[in-house]
Design an enzyme around this catalytic site. Structure first.
Site, PDB file in Angstrom:
ATOM      1  N   HIS A  56       0.992  -1.104   0.260  1.00 31.73           N
ATOM      2  CA  HIS A  56      -0.070   0.043  -0.004  1.00 31.73           C
ATOM      3  C   HIS A  56       1.079   0.769   0.327  1.00 31.73           C
ATOM      4  O   HIS A  56       1.471   1.366   1.071  1.00 31.73           O
ATOM      5  CB  HIS A  56      -0.689  -0.035   1.459  1.00 31.73           C
ATOM      6  CG  HIS A  56      -1.586   1.241   1.149  1.00 31.73           C
ATOM      7  ND1 HIS A  56      -3.197   0.841   1.145  1.00 31.73           N
ATOM      8  CD2 HIS A  56      -1.917   3.217   1.448  1.00 31.73           C
ATOM      9  CE1 HIS A  56      -4.205   2.048   1.389  1.00 31.73           C
ATOM     10  NE2 HIS A  56      -3.379   2.784   1.029  1.00 31.73           N
ATOM     11  N   HIS A  58       1.284   5.178  -2.208  1.00 26.13           N
ATOM     12  CA  HIS A  58       0.749   6.352  -3.360  1.00 26.13           C
ATOM     13  C   HIS A  58       1.995   6.766  -4.585  1.00 26.13           C
ATOM     14  O   HIS A  58       2.207   7.919  -3.669  1.00 26.13           O
ATOM     15  CB  HIS A  58       0.365   7.513  -2.737  1.00 26.13           C
ATOM     16  CG  HIS A  58      -0.432   6.580  -1.890  1.00 26.13           C
ATOM     17  ND1 HIS A  58      -2.179   7.013  -2.718  1.00 26.13           N
ATOM     18  CD2 HIS A  58      -0.822   6.312  -0.915  1.00 26.13           C
ATOM     19  CE1 HIS A  58      -3.006   6.877  -0.796  1.00 26.13           C
ATOM     20  NE2 HIS A  58      -2.252   6.288  -0.113  1.00 26.13           N
ATOM     21  N   GLN A 151      -8.907   9.408  -5.175  1.00 26.50           N
ATOM     22  CA  GLN A 151      -8.620  10.789  -3.733  1.00 26.50           C
ATOM     23  C   GLN A 151      -9.739  11.265  -3.312  1.00 26.50           C
ATOM     24  O   GLN A 151      -9.867  11.944  -2.294  1.00 26.50           O
ATOM     25  CB  GLN A 151      -7.378  11.144  -4.207  1.00 26.50           C
ATOM     26  CG  GLN A 151      -6.848  11.905  -2.526  1.00 26.50           C
ATOM     27  CD  GLN A 151      -6.421  11.352  -1.933  1.00 26.50           C
ATOM     28  OE1 GLN A 151      -5.309  10.798  -1.410  1.00 26.50           O
ATOM     29  NE2 GLN A 151      -6.978  11.905  -0.689  1.00 26.50           N
ATOM     30  N   HIS A 209      -9.365   2.569   0.670  1.00 26.44           N
ATOM     31  CA  HIS A 209      -8.974   3.321   1.856  1.00 26.44           C
ATOM     32  C   HIS A 209     -10.733   3.656   2.069  1.00 26.44           C
ATOM     33  O   HIS A 209     -11.380   4.204   1.802  1.00 26.44           O
ATOM     34  CB  HIS A 209      -8.834   4.640   1.411  1.00 26.44           C
ATOM     35  CG  HIS A 209      -7.025   5.038   0.716  1.00 26.44           C
ATOM     36  ND1 HIS A 209      -7.106   4.257  -0.266  1.00 26.44           N
ATOM     37  CD2 HIS A 209      -6.367   5.666   1.789  1.00 26.44           C
ATOM     38  CE1 HIS A 209      -5.745   4.459  -0.459  1.00 26.44           C
ATOM     39  NE2 HIS A 209      -5.461   5.542   0.304  1.00 26.44           N
ATOM     40  N   GLU A 212     -11.015   5.604   6.903  1.00 26.67           N
ATOM     41  CA  GLU A 212      -9.140   6.358   7.916  1.00 26.67           C
ATOM     42  C   GLU A 212      -9.107   7.505   8.569  1.00 26.67           C
ATOM     43  O   GLU A 212      -9.088   8.083   8.137  1.00 26.67           O
ATOM     44  CB  GLU A 212      -8.366   6.965   6.340  1.00 26.67           C
ATOM     45  CG  GLU A 212      -7.189   6.945   7.104  1.00 26.67           C
ATOM     46  CD  GLU A 212      -5.837   7.191   5.875  1.00 26.67           C
ATOM     47  OE1 GLU A 212      -6.924   7.796   5.164  1.00 26.67           O
ATOM     48  OE2 GLU A 212      -4.679   7.590   6.422  1.00 26.67           O
ATOM     49  N   ASP A 308       2.747   3.669   3.162  1.00 23.80           N
ATOM     50  CA  ASP A 308       1.760   4.584   2.345  1.00 23.80           C
ATOM     51  C   ASP A 308       2.836   5.421   1.696  1.00 23.80           C
ATOM     52  O   ASP A 308       1.996   5.823   0.479  1.00 23.80           O
ATOM     53  CB  ASP A 308       0.771   4.657   3.798  1.00 23.80           C
ATOM     54  CG  ASP A 308      -0.550   5.043   3.385  1.00 23.80           C
ATOM     55  OD1 ASP A 308      -1.077   5.318   2.439  1.00 23.80           O
ATOM     56  OD2 ASP A 308      -1.017   6.279   4.362  1.00 23.80           O
TER      57      ASP A 308
HETATM   58  N1  17E Z   1      -4.357   9.912   0.667  1.00 28.97           N
HETATM   59  C1  17E Z   1      -5.240   9.083   1.714  1.00 28.97           C
HETATM   60  O1  17E Z   1      -6.579   9.358   1.533  1.00 28.97           O
HETATM   61  N2  17E Z   1      -4.825   8.676   3.040  1.00 28.97           N
HETATM   62  C2  17E Z   1      -3.822   8.395   3.090  1.00 28.97           C
HETATM   63  N3  17E Z   1      -2.737   7.604   3.890  1.00 28.97           N
HETATM   64  C3  17E Z   1      -2.576   9.189   1.969  1.00 28.97           C
HETATM   65  C4  17E Z   1      -3.458   9.663   0.885  1.00 28.97           C
HETATM   66  C5  17E Z   1      -1.165   8.451   2.342  1.00 28.97           C
HETATM   67 FE   FE2 Z   2      -3.216   5.297   1.693  1.00 28.25          FE
END
Ligand code: 17E
Ligand code: FE2
Length: 431
Positions: A56, A58, A151, A209, A212, A308
């Protein structure tokens, strides 16, 4: 005669073997000398592990830290906002240069499989088109999978669903989502339905995702479990981050575990980012904000660990060393028990291979792809403890990097003594 022969390799189970490689495959693994190699690497009784895996990251955002200012609040939302500014100036060459550099950092530290999310909330697909090229051009270093990652939302960003589908047509490997970021709870649920519809239509795994946030009311993983079961996608669905699980009541978490297990879902924790991003709205005590790694494993659910970010708007540090991520996971999850420590190694190796669906190729056995890493430590336990140097990395049968271990000398009484941070009995065992 092998193309490459690794001698005196210590496998994770302690066995000492020679590993014979022909072309891109492992041809033989056996105790004692296998014969000759066109090239030979003497492992001197040190650990030879299947490669580390970064399940995982980016790569579109890697090495952009500071470009759109620094994330001073340390929150996920400031990271997303800064990235939305930075991504306006992405160019094909900019993305490729940073991603290739990042891949070299990962690969030279033993991560020879990488799954990267790529932001597709961009009608020009600048990052995606660049990373699709990088995937082919870096095939000598890593197996790279790309996730279509919305995103800024599937439903909260203009044409989000169409962009996701176009990304699939362009050739991404995995379908992503970000339900906790959608404007409403209902849009979050619907975004998961869309992701599953696309995954089914294009026969792709899912890696979303999900949850989070420290909001204990963020409960989208349960929706993913329900969809997985309804569509018979067991084993093909991953929920990444799931940090809200840290804050759920035990009663709800226990109910959820049952469905995650039945759905054979994978969970990815990302300790470097989430120990920085979470708990930011707490006073004291501050939550750790990592998902329930230890308890999920104990329940029999597959968990892997990702790094990440490497120097991006969410996380300013990092070198792409997956042992750093595993080391943090061990501490935050408190997996310090004697039998737990090797399970931490699994989080960035075997378990991550299951997430990436690469288990057919992965492992040190005849017939498998010849990918392996020689660490400067006798055991996985010691490699984690010392954040051991990856001395030699082999990808598809070729030595792709070498790193020299630091040499430490202590001077006393006119003498120089070399030390290795190893317990005597381990040094003795490893010869
Ligand atoms: N984008 C997101 O939504 N969450 C993250 N932890 C990263 C990017 C790195
Ligand atoms: Fe991520």
């Amino acid at each position: 005669m092998y193309d490459l022969l690794i001698t005196n390799a210590r496998l994770r189970d302690g066995q000492l073997v020679d590993i014979g490689i022909q072309g891109e495959r492992i041809a033989a693994v056996a105790p004692g000398l296998l014969g000759e190699g066109a090239r030979t690497v003497d492992a001197r009784g040190l650990l030879v592990s299947p490669p580390l895996i970064e399940p995982h990251c980016h790569l579109d955002a890697v090495l952009t830290e500071g470009d759109a200012g620094h994330n001073e609040s340390g929150t996920l939302l400031e990271g997303i906002q800064r990235w939305s500014v930075r991504k306006q100036s992405l160019t094909h060459e900019d993305v490729k240069r940073r991603a290739v550099e990042g891949i070299k950092w990962y690969a030279s530290q033993g991560a020879l499989y990488i799954r990267s999310h790529v932001d597709v909330c961009d009608p020009s697909f600048t990052a995606l088109k660049a990373l699709l090229e990088v995937k082919e051009e870096c095939r000598d270093l890593v197996d790279l999978q790309l996730v279509a990652f919305p995103q800024e939302g599937i439903l909260s960003y203009p044409q989000g669903e169409e962009l996701m589908e176009e990304a699939l047509r362009l050739g991404v490997d995995v379908v992503g989502a970000i339900p906790h970021y959608e404007i409403t709870r209902e849009m979050g649920v619907e975004s998961i339905h869309i992701a599953f519809r696309l995954a089914e239509k294009y026969d792709r795994p899912i890696d979303a995702h999900c949850d989070e946030t420290d909001d204990d009311q963020s409960r989208f993983v349960e929706v993913m479990a329900a969809e997985t079961l309804a569509r018979g996608m067991q084993g093909r669905v991953t929920a990444s981050h799931t940090t809200a699980m840290h804050s759920y009541s035990n009663a709800y978490a226990f109910k959820l575990f049952g469905w995650l297990k039945r759905a054979e879902m994978h969970i990815i924790a990302n300790p470097p980012d989430n120990i920085i991003l979470q708990g930011r709205f707490d006073s004291y005590p501050k939550r750790r904000g990592m998902t329930r790694v230890k308890e999920l494993l104990e329940y029999g659910i597959n968990v892997a660990v990702g790094h990440d970010s490497v120097m991006d708007p969410w996380y300013p540090l990092g070198t792409g060393n997956m042992l750093h991520a595993a080391f943090l996971a061990l501490h935050i999850a408190q997996m310090s028990g004697y039998e737990e420590v090797p399970r931490v190694w699994d989080l960035v190796t075997e378990n991550a291979a299951r997430v990436m669906e690469v288990t057919e190729d992965y492992g040190i056995q005849p017939g498998k792809q010849a990918d392996l890493v020689l660490f400067d430590a006798p055991t996985d336990r010691d490699a984690l403890r010392t954040l051991a140097t990856p001395l030699v990395c082999v990808k598809r049968g070729r030595v792709i990097s070498e790193t020299t271990a630091p040499r430490v000398r202590v001077f006393r009484g006119g003498q120089a003594e070399e030390i290795r941070y190893q317990q005597e009995r381990i040094r003795g065992e490893s010869g």
